[in-house]
Design an enzyme around this catalytic site. Structure first.
Site, PDB file in Angstrom:
ATOM      1  N   GLY A  11       1.289  -2.857   2.228  1.00  0.00           N
ATOM      2  CA  GLY A  11       2.075  -3.799   2.817  1.00  0.00           C
ATOM      3  C   GLY A  11       3.349  -4.232   1.822  1.00  0.00           C
ATOM      4  O   GLY A  11       3.309  -3.996   0.899  1.00  0.00           O
ATOM      5  N   ARG A  15       7.256 -11.874   1.092  1.00  0.00           N
ATOM      6  CA  ARG A  15       7.231 -13.209   0.498  1.00  0.00           C
ATOM      7  C   ARG A  15       7.316 -13.211  -0.969  1.00  0.00           C
ATOM      8  O   ARG A  15       7.325 -14.577  -1.234  1.00  0.00           O
ATOM      9  CB  ARG A  15       6.008 -14.169   1.109  1.00  0.00           C
ATOM     10  CG  ARG A  15       6.172 -14.157   2.644  1.00  0.00           C
ATOM     11  CD  ARG A  15       4.947 -14.862   3.146  1.00  0.00           C
ATOM     12  NE  ARG A  15       4.057 -13.709   3.364  1.00  0.00           N
ATOM     13  CZ  ARG A  15       2.787 -13.931   4.138  1.00  0.00           C
ATOM     14  NH1 ARG A  15       2.437 -15.235   4.256  1.00  0.00           N
ATOM     15  NH2 ARG A  15       2.048 -13.144   4.333  1.00  0.00           N
TER      16      ARG A  15
HETATM   17  C1  UD1 Z   1      -6.854  -8.924   7.500  1.00  0.00           C
HETATM   18  C2  UD1 Z   1      -8.171  -8.742   8.587  1.00  0.00           C
HETATM   19  C3  UD1 Z   1      -8.607 -10.200   8.615  1.00  0.00           C
HETATM   20  C4  UD1 Z   1      -8.973 -10.647   6.974  1.00  0.00           C
HETATM   21  C5  UD1 Z   1      -7.959 -10.614   6.488  1.00  0.00           C
HETATM   22  C6  UD1 Z   1      -8.144 -11.069   4.866  1.00  0.00           C
HETATM   23  C7  UD1 Z   1      -7.685  -6.937   9.847  1.00  0.00           C
HETATM   24  C8  UD1 Z   1      -7.059  -6.652  11.074  1.00  0.00           C
HETATM   25  N1  UD1 Z   1      -7.768  -8.280   9.707  1.00  0.00           N
HETATM   26  O1  UD1 Z   1      -5.867  -9.717   8.323  1.00  0.00           O
HETATM   27  O2  UD1 Z   1      -9.902  -9.949   9.473  1.00  0.00           O
HETATM   28  O3  UD1 Z   1      -9.871 -12.078   7.213  1.00  0.00           O
HETATM   29  O4  UD1 Z   1      -7.250  -9.402   6.228  1.00  0.00           O
HETATM   30  O5  UD1 Z   1      -7.245 -11.265   3.861  1.00  0.00           O
HETATM   31  O6  UD1 Z   1      -7.963  -6.158   9.118  1.00  0.00           O
HETATM   32  N2  UD1 Z   1      -2.057  -3.138   4.896  1.00  0.00           N
HETATM   33  C9  UD1 Z   1      -1.711  -1.836   4.816  1.00  0.00           C
HETATM   34  N3  UD1 Z   1      -1.042  -1.354   5.870  1.00  0.00           N
HETATM   35  C10 UD1 Z   1      -1.148  -1.760   7.110  1.00  0.00           C
HETATM   36  C11 UD1 Z   1      -1.602  -3.014   7.243  1.00  0.00           C
HETATM   37  C12 UD1 Z   1      -2.070  -3.842   6.232  1.00  0.00           C
HETATM   38  O7  UD1 Z   1      -1.866  -1.162   3.716  1.00  0.00           O
HETATM   39  O8  UD1 Z   1      -0.761  -1.297   7.867  1.00  0.00           O
HETATM   40  C13 UD1 Z   1      -2.938  -3.714   3.795  1.00  0.00           C
HETATM   41  C14 UD1 Z   1      -1.729  -4.969   3.225  1.00  0.00           C
HETATM   42  O9  UD1 Z   1      -0.969  -4.551   2.306  1.00  0.00           O
HETATM   43  C15 UD1 Z   1      -2.799  -6.134   3.050  1.00  0.00           C
HETATM   44  C16 UD1 Z   1      -3.952  -5.754   3.591  1.00  0.00           C
HETATM   45  O10 UD1 Z   1      -3.900  -4.460   4.246  1.00  0.00           O
HETATM   46  O11 UD1 Z   1      -2.885  -5.837   1.502  1.00  0.00           O
HETATM   47  C17 UD1 Z   1      -4.025  -6.758   4.774  1.00  0.00           C
HETATM   48  O12 UD1 Z   1      -3.396  -6.699   5.580  1.00  0.00           O
HETATM   49  P1  UD1 Z   1      -2.921  -8.072   6.294  1.00  0.00           P
HETATM   50  O13 UD1 Z   1      -1.928  -7.728   7.320  1.00  0.00           O
HETATM   51  O14 UD1 Z   1      -2.185  -8.993   5.304  1.00  0.00           O
HETATM   52  O15 UD1 Z   1      -4.069  -8.315   7.033  1.00  0.00           O
HETATM   53  P2  UD1 Z   1      -4.410  -9.801   7.565  1.00  0.00           P
HETATM   54  O16 UD1 Z   1      -3.699 -10.094   8.943  1.00  0.00           O
HETATM   55  O17 UD1 Z   1      -4.439 -10.649   6.484  1.00  0.00           O
END
Ligand code: UD1
Ligand code: CA
Length: 452
Positions: A11, A15
């Site tokens: 990510g 922010r």
């Molecule tokens: C995710 C979960 C959600 C959970 C929440 C907890 C999914 C689809 N949803 O949502 O069920 O309640 O976390 O916080 O998994 N990341 C990557 N690559 C990507 C996308 C994300 O490395 O392509 C990493 C981000 O850096 C982050 C984590 O994965 O550390 C979570 O990603 P984020 O997009 O914040 O997921 P949420 O929408 O919060």
């Protein structure tokens, strides 16, 4: 079964408003992702893979002392995609544990519990019940069993009322995980490949999904901005100061003691406010630390009293010593039993022997001081000629008079005496006296200047 860990950290962290990748922002002076790697290492994971997307060079530099598989996720297409890019590090027969680089407070004890409930081929999922579940994926249960996860943006009103949420942390069989990941689609409200969709797939394929819960819900909190980061820091400090109190340290105010490293304390330790510990610090029994002290990489023996505003860095202090107020021990300082280092005294690469005292305004650099020595107020060891450093030796029971300068290299033998105000450039013999100062002349009849 062996364990392979995948840490998601791709990510952008917009922010944070920072040029530092989000997961390098520190909690207790340590990058968030390092806390996560440490937790994985405590589980004796066979391998740890780090999925990164931004600031690769900065990450690799900051984490260079770790053994991790670096996996680039060039485009962030969702958590399912992020795990998929690490596929080559997910052996069929391993349990794959998925962690998050921005969720630093996770405890290995919680992860142990999660791994313990994992069904043979099914999934273990870490969930929490929240008063306000807004934003999180909701856990869908059927007759008590977990059957799926619905993301906030895809949920209907009934699902939005569910308070049990997905922390994101899960343990899955390697072979099945890869199979399920290859079937993910991005046909959802966010157009992302959701890792969470594998839960429903597992259920449909007839595999069990067991939930476990953290001891404390803060363990699964992430930091998206600096306000949340500060909340994690406070939580971490609360946890660490509690450990120290339970081990025998009293604190006037635990909220004003900061632990940024590994600290061990004996019994009946007393800590006043604004004490900061860094690195590896060991305090013996009955150690007292006054207000506004910073103790870094040091050990302090039983019964030693450290008064206010004292700074210690890479030093060893023995028992019943007295430091400060306003003392500064720099790297390589050794203070032996019962010795005293008083106000505005600085030591560097120096030993102060048993019962010796340097009570006021001194600098001891590259100096060995024996036992029972008195270093008078304002004594300076001149250890540096602008190019090289030289050593000073002061043997047992010597007396160095006030405001003397010892120009190194120089030796003051046992019981040697240096008269106040001397500049010593030659050795002083055992039991000898050195006086090296301008002779006083008294002029009896003289006229005080008058205004012209
Ligand atoms: C995710 C979960 C959600 C959970 C929440 C907890 C999914 C689809 N949803 O949502 O069920 O309640 O976390 O916080 O998994 N990341 C990557 N690559 C990507 C996308 C994300 O490395 O392509 C990493 C981000 O850096 C982050 C984590 O994965 O550390 C979570 O990603 P984020 O997009 O914040 O997921 P949420 O929408 O919060
Ligand atoms: Ca998130």
């Amino acid at each position: 079964m062996s364990l392979s860990v995948v840490i998601l950290a791709a990510g952008k962290g917009t922010r944070m408003k920072s040029s530092l990748p989000k997961v390098l922002h520190p909690v207790a002076h340590k990058p968030m992702v390092q806390h996560v790697i440490d937790a994985a290492n405590e589980l004796n994971a066979k391998q740890v893979s780090l999925v990164y997307g931004h600031g690769g060079e900065q990450l690799q530099q900051a984490l260079s002392h770790n053994e991790v598989n670096w996996v680039l996720q060039a485009e962030q297409l969702g958590t399912g995609h992020a795990v998929k890019v690490a596929e080559q590090h997910m052996p069929d027969e391993d349990t794959i544990l998925i962690l998050y680089g921005d969720v630093p407070l996770i405890q290995s004890s919680t992860l142990d519990r999660l791994l313990a409930v994992k069904p043979e081929n099914g999934i273990a999922l870490l969930t929490v019940a929240l008063d306000n579940p807004t934003g999180y994926g909701r856990i869908i249960r059927d007759n008590g069993s977990v059957v799926g996860i619905v993301e906030q943006k895809d949920a209907n009103d009934e699902q939005l009322a569910i308070q049990e949420v997905n922390t994101g942390i899960m343990a899955v069989n390697g072979k099945l995980l890869k199979q399920w990941l290859s079937n993910l689609s991005s046909d959802n409200a966010q157009g992302e490949y959701y890792l969470t969709d594998i839960i429903a797939m597992a259920h449909q394929d007839g595999y069990a999904i067991e939930a476990a819960h953290p001891d404390n819900e803060m363990e699964t909190e992430g930091a998206n901005n600096r306000v949340q980061l500060a909340a994690l820091e406070r939580e971490y400090q609360k946890r660490e100061t509690e450990k120290l109190m339970l081990a025998g340290a009293s604190m006037r105010d635990p909220a004003r003691v900061d632990v940024r490293g590994d600290v061990t304390v004996g019994h009946d330790v007393e800590l006043d406010v604004n004490v900061i510990f860094e690195g590896k610090v060991t305090l013996g029994n009955n150690v007292k630390v006054g207000a506004n002290c910073i103790l870094k990489d040091c050990s302090i023996g039983d019964g030693t009293v450290i008064e206010a505003n004292t700074l210690i860095d890479q030093a060893d202090v023995a028992e019943k010593a007295q430091l400060g107020p306003y003392a500064r021990l720099r790297p390589g300082s050794i203070v032996k039993n019962g010795a005293k280092v008083g106000n505005f005294v600085e030591m560097k690469k120096s030993i102060l022997g048993e019962g010796s005292k340097a009570n006021h305004f001194s600098y001891l650099g590259d100096t060995t001081v024996g036992a029972g020595v008195n270093i008078g107020a304002g004594v300076i060891t001149a250890n540096y000629d602008g190019v090289n450093k030289f050593k000073t030796e002061i043997h047992d029971n010597a007396f160095i008079g006030t405001n003397s300068t010892l120009v190194a290299p120089v030796v003051i033998e046992e019981n040697g005496f240096v008269a106040a105000g001397s500049t010593v450039t030659k050795p002083v013999a055992k039991d000898g006296l050195a006086i090296a100062r301008g002779k006083q002349r008294n002029i009896d009849s003289w006229n005080r200047p008058t205004k012209g």
